[in-house]
Motif scaffolding. Structure first.
Motif, short mmCIF file in Angstrom:
data_model
loop_
_atom_site.label_atom_id
_atom_site.label_comp_id
_atom_site.label_asym_id
_atom_site.label_seq_id
_atom_site.Cartn_x
_atom_site.Cartn_y
_atom_site.Cartn_z
N PHE A 161 47.05 41.77 41.01
CA PHE A 161 46.28 41.44 39.93
C PHE A 161 44.88 40.95 40.35
N LEU A 162 44.89 39.94 41.23
CA LEU A 162 43.65 39.20 41.54
C LEU A 162 42.92 40.30 42.57
N ASN A 163 43.64 41.15 43.26
CA ASN A 163 42.87 41.90 44.16
C ASN A 163 42.14 43.07 43.12
N ARG A 164 42.80 43.34 42.12
CA ARG A 164 41.96 44.57 41.09
C ARG A 164 40.92 43.81 40.23
N LEU A 165 41.11 42.32 39.96
CA LEU A 165 40.02 41.53 39.29
C LEU A 165 38.97 41.62 40.04
N ARG A 166 39.16 41.33 41.40
CA ARG A 166 37.82 41.39 42.34
C ARG A 166 37.24 42.63 42.29
N THR A 167 37.83 43.39 42.65
CA THR A 167 37.24 45.08 42.70
C THR A 167 36.57 45.25 41.51
N LYS A 168 37.15 44.96 40.14
CA LYS A 168 36.28 45.32 39.02
C LYS A 168 35.02 44.18 38.74
N ALA A 169 35.35 43.08 39.36
CA ALA A 169 34.00 42.31 39.48
C ALA A 169 32.88 42.67 40.32
N MET A 224 41.45 42.90 30.65
CA MET A 224 40.44 43.69 31.20
C MET A 224 40.94 44.17 32.44
N VAL A 225 41.64 43.47 33.41
CA VAL A 225 42.11 44.04 34.63
C VAL A 225 42.95 45.12 34.50
N ASN A 226 43.94 45.03 33.52
CA ASN A 226 45.02 46.13 33.27
C ASN A 226 44.50 47.42 32.37
N HIS A 227 43.40 47.53 32.02
CA HIS A 227 42.83 48.60 31.32
C HIS A 227 42.84 49.87 32.39
N PRO A 228 43.74 50.98 31.92
CA PRO A 228 43.84 51.86 32.83
C PRO A 228 42.58 52.85 32.98
N THR A 229 41.53 52.59 32.59
CA THR A 229 40.48 53.50 32.67
C THR A 229 39.10 52.81 33.08
N LEU A 230 38.92 51.64 32.47
CA LEU A 230 37.48 51.03 32.73
C LEU A 230 37.48 50.46 34.01
N THR A 231 36.30 50.46 34.77
CA THR A 231 36.25 49.83 36.26
C THR A 231 35.46 48.65 36.20
N THR A 232 34.94 48.28 34.81
CA THR A 232 34.26 47.01 34.95
C THR A 232 34.67 45.99 33.98
N ALA A 248 28.31 41.28 34.13
CA ALA A 248 28.60 40.82 35.58
C ALA A 248 28.82 39.11 35.56
N TRP A 249 28.48 38.57 34.40
CA TRP A 249 28.87 37.16 34.05
C TRP A 249 30.37 36.91 33.96
N SER A 250 30.90 38.03 33.64
CA SER A 250 32.54 37.81 33.64
C SER A 250 33.14 37.80 35.30
N GLY A 251 32.46 37.94 36.13
CA GLY A 251 33.20 38.14 37.55
C GLY A 251 32.89 36.99 38.26
N GLY A 252 32.94 35.60 37.79
CA GLY A 252 32.81 34.41 38.19
C GLY A 252 33.97 34.18 39.04
N THR A 253 35.18 34.93 38.67
CA THR A 253 36.41 34.71 39.46
C THR A 253 36.36 35.27 41.04
N LEU A 254 35.35 36.23 41.30
CA LEU A 254 35.21 36.67 42.47
C LEU A 254 34.65 35.60 43.45
N THR A 255 33.80 34.78 42.92
CA THR A 255 33.23 33.52 43.80
C THR A 255 34.49 32.60 43.82
#
Length: 735
Positions: free
Chosen positions: A336-344, A612-620, A640-647
């Motif tokens: 899950f965290l890996n996919r969250l970072r990829t989308k971020a 967000m992370v488990n949405h099957p088609t959206l990559t962002t 992109a403000w939603s990607g703070g977890t990447l940091t």
């Protein structure tokens, strides 16, 4: 050495505008008007007898965009930056054209797109123009009245819905029946008019010329779509063409057609964020033909609406984007965290181009609440070229300071000049300007921003009798999307963090009297903050009547107001209250890590970002917790403000953070929570830091690489162990 080269690049970029000696003249079309969304062909034939040994660079400025061919070969696909290094001035490109020139006859051709309107990210000069300056010891190619120019009327306005007013770009329609074949080919001699000279470099309305401070775009070339599906809609066929991910794309088609057929092109994100984005139209001529629509659009699908009488031979696309490498990495044992970072990461990249954007569809605007999160992500995700985009934005923000001392975003913009106080405090402070300086190690930026920041913090903002901030609502009293926003509490935290950053700026510039003034204000705030806002089990403004604000608790921790004995009570609040938008959720997560609650930081992240992370088609990642009406601010799907977890994953879970500017010294302090393995890397001015962590029972096995010229610190149970350059291994207790 790498750090020295990086610093030299920044210094050169800042000073080259003054050192450049211009020989060319601004030229325009004799038939040019102030009409927006107009396109012009420029053509120059020149014979070069001796290429010489020097490299040949062309310095090119336009309002607004250009495409360039030399001897029939595409050299620049979309050159130029949206105008506005300051309210008056213009950017120019520095392009190496050496390998495209040949001895003998050469043909230089440029297609210029004049936006002719403002938007939220571009300052219209009011006039279409081109400046082309290339001179070596043996030859010169200079724009003057020997160039030919033509108003290319094959580009026509579209009918119906237009791009919303925030975008300086317009819809693009090309009527192939008016096409001028081969006008840019080698040896071509089009029957254009002679260009009109406007004036020397530096003249009105383009004024001072500033070298482009970011790379030219990366062109990934023409590619096939992942898949194409068809459906009938009356006498039209709808082709839905799947892109590999949400990207900046220019659609391409090859068809056999009757003349005069109208093809519509847009993406599935045309109404992204609730407002119309750009779209394209193509009017066919008779026979087989190819066309690429040059105005980029974004989405997950490109949709072609093609009428009867048109046979499709091929549908493809070209991806272009910011020229940077995804150099930072993070992977753990939690998918899950890996996919969250990829989308971020995908969201970060699709919101980068001329400027950091809030979203690439509705606005393409440099809102600084977004940019603060984006610039932090860039240091953990991108190489040094990617990090330059924030430097450009920092300089633009201070250059556009209002006459009354107020800073505002988005800019460059003259149709929006409104201040959002909380965003501006975040921008000039610890998470904005200071983070960029501290992570890059570029001290030169401080000289540029110091006086505007000082003016904003001390002339615009005022303190009350208790030494706390008098709440300013500015032009838009915005603290975050959503409800239950304790604005007084938030503004005091943001202001203190801005003072904390300003103090460091003053120390660097040896402004001792300013240091004393800033420290006195900080001390006054420390003395009064908890007395006013701490209510025994939570932070709350005395006049605030909403539900307890989770954002406010987090910011009090990050500002350093909350002592450790408050942490258990704050944790209870953060487990109970969930009001922050994806923008402010980054700060809630960081506060949890700061307090040592890594387990719950990861748990809350999984819960809040699940949809967000488990949405099957959206990559962002999205602007809000839902899409469209379920979200905030229009509900765009790429913010992109939603990607703070990447940091946070790199900075806290892997534990990599600088202790001195530019990572000259850095810490490795993993907070793994319930994770058992992490592999991460971060590119720095000195080289790449690499960390690999494997947890076995209660022991963390850490392997790490320390770049030459840097020192790593690992602190555990009060002991600080340092490591010099090389590869190292250490075993630490997980607790």
């Amino acid at each position: 050495m790498q750090r020295i080269l990086f610093a030299l690049l920044l210094t050169l970029s800042a000073t080259l505008a003054d050192a450049k000696v211009w020989q060319a003249k601004w030229i325009t079309s004799p038939t040019a008007s102030e009409q927006g969304n107009s396109w012009f062909c420029f053509h120059k034939s020149i014979t070069i007898d001796d290429l010489g040994d020097q490299r040949a660079f062309a310095d090119i400025a336009v309002d607004s965009k250009y495409w360039m061919w030399i001897n029939g070969e595409m050299v620049v696909f979309e050159g130029g930056l949206k105008r506005g290094p300051s309210p008056r001035d213009t950017y120019y490109d520095h392009v190496d054209i050496t390998r495209h020139l040949r001895r003998g006859k050469n043909t230089i051709a440029l297609l210029v797109w004049y936006f002719g309107k403002e938007g939220f990210s571009h300052k219209d000069s009011g006039r279409m123009g081109l400046l082309f300056d290339c001179h070596t010891d043996t030859f010169s190619i200079l724009s003057d009245d020997t160039w030919l120019c033509h108003h290319y009327t094959a580009f026509e306005p579209t009918e119906g819905t237009q791009a919303n007013f925030r975008l300086p770009e317009s819809n693009v329609r090309f009527n192939a029946q008016k096409a001028i074949d081969g006008w840019y080919a080698q040896g071509s001699h089009p029957s254009f008019e002679r260009a009109t000279v406007v004036g020397k470099a530096g003249c009105e309305p383009w004024n001072k010329l500033i070298e482009r401070p970011i790379p030219m775009w990366r062109d990934y070339g023409i590619s096939d779509y992942l898949s194409i599906s068809e459906e009938q809609d009356g006498d039209h066929t709808i082709y839905r063409c799947r892109l590999p991910y949400n990207c900046q794309a220019t659609p391409y088609l090859e068809v056999e057609a009757e003349a005069g057929k109208l093809i519509h092109i847009q993406t599935d994100d045309y109404m992204g964020g609730g407002e119309p984005n750009v779209r394209a139209e193509y009017v066919t001529r008779s026979g087989r033909q190819q066309y690429e629509s040059l105005g980029w659009m974004n989405g997950h699908e490109v949709i072609y609406r093609i009428p009867q009488g048109v046979d499709v031979i091929a549908l493809r696309y070209r991806e272009t984007g910011y020229d940077t490498d995804f150099s930072g990495t993070f992977i753990c044992n939690d998918d899950f965290l890996n996919r969250l970072r990829t989308k971020a990461l995908r969201t970060l990249y699709v919101t980068m181009r001329d400027n950091y954007m809030d979203c690439p569809d509705r606005e393409r605007s440099q809102w600084w609440g977004d940019e603060v999160n984006e610039l932090g992500e860039a240091f953990y995700a991108l190489d040094s070229r990617g990090q330059l985009l924030a430097r450009k934005g920092i300089l633009e923000l201070v250059n556009w300071q209002r006459e009354d001392g107020v800073l505002y975003s988005p800019c460059p913009s003259v149709i929006w000049r409104n201040e959002l106080p909380s965003q501006m405090l975040a921008s000039v402070g610890y998470y904005g300007f200071y983070t960029w300086y501290f992570y890059s190690g570029d001290e030169s930026i401080i000289r540029h921003i110091y006086d505007p920041v000082k003016r904003y913090l001390h002339d615009v903002w005022q303190m009350d009798d208790e030494g706390l901030v008098i709440t300013r609502h500015g032009d838009w009293s915005w603290g975050d999307w959503g409800d239950n926003i304790d604005l007084d509490l938030l503004l005091n935290c943001w202001y203190y963090l801005a003072l904390k950053a300003e103090r460091e700026y003053a120390l660097l510039l040896d402004k001792q009297s300013d240091v004393e003034m800033i420290e006195a204000k900080m001390e006054g705030m420390r003395q009064s903050f908890n007395r006013r806002f701490w209510q025994g089990n939570e932070y709350r403004s005395p006049s605030y009547e909403g539900k307890t604000d989770d954002r406010g608790q987090a910011m009090a921790v990050l500002a350093g107001f909350a002592p450790k004995d408050y942490y258990p009570a704050i944790l209870k609040v953060l487990k109970r209250e969930h009001h922050a938008s994806p923008y402010m959720e980054k700060y809630v997560g960081e506060a949890l890590f700061k307090m040592g609650y890594a387990d719950y930081a990861l748990q809350r992240t999984r819960e809040r970002f699940d949809k967000m992370v488990n949405h099957p088609t959206l990559t962002t990642l999205w602007e809000g917790w839902g899409i469209g009406s379920e979200g905030f601010g229009g509900g765009s799907i790429n913010h992109a403000w939603s990607g703070g977890t990447l940091t946070l994953l790199s900075q806290y879970v892997a534990g990599i953070a600088p202790l001195k500017p530019g990572f000259e010294e850095f810490r490795i302090a993993p907070q793994m929570g319930d994770l058992t393995s992490v592999i991460a890397s971060v590119e720095t001015p000195y080289g790449t830091i690499r960390v690999s962590i494997l947890c076995v029972n209660d022991v963390m096995n850490i392997n790490f690489e320390v770049p030459t010229g840097t020192t790593a610190h690992i602190t555990r149970r009060g002991k600080d162990v340092t490591f010099g350059a090389g590869t190292h291994h250490i075993r630490l207790s997980r607790e």
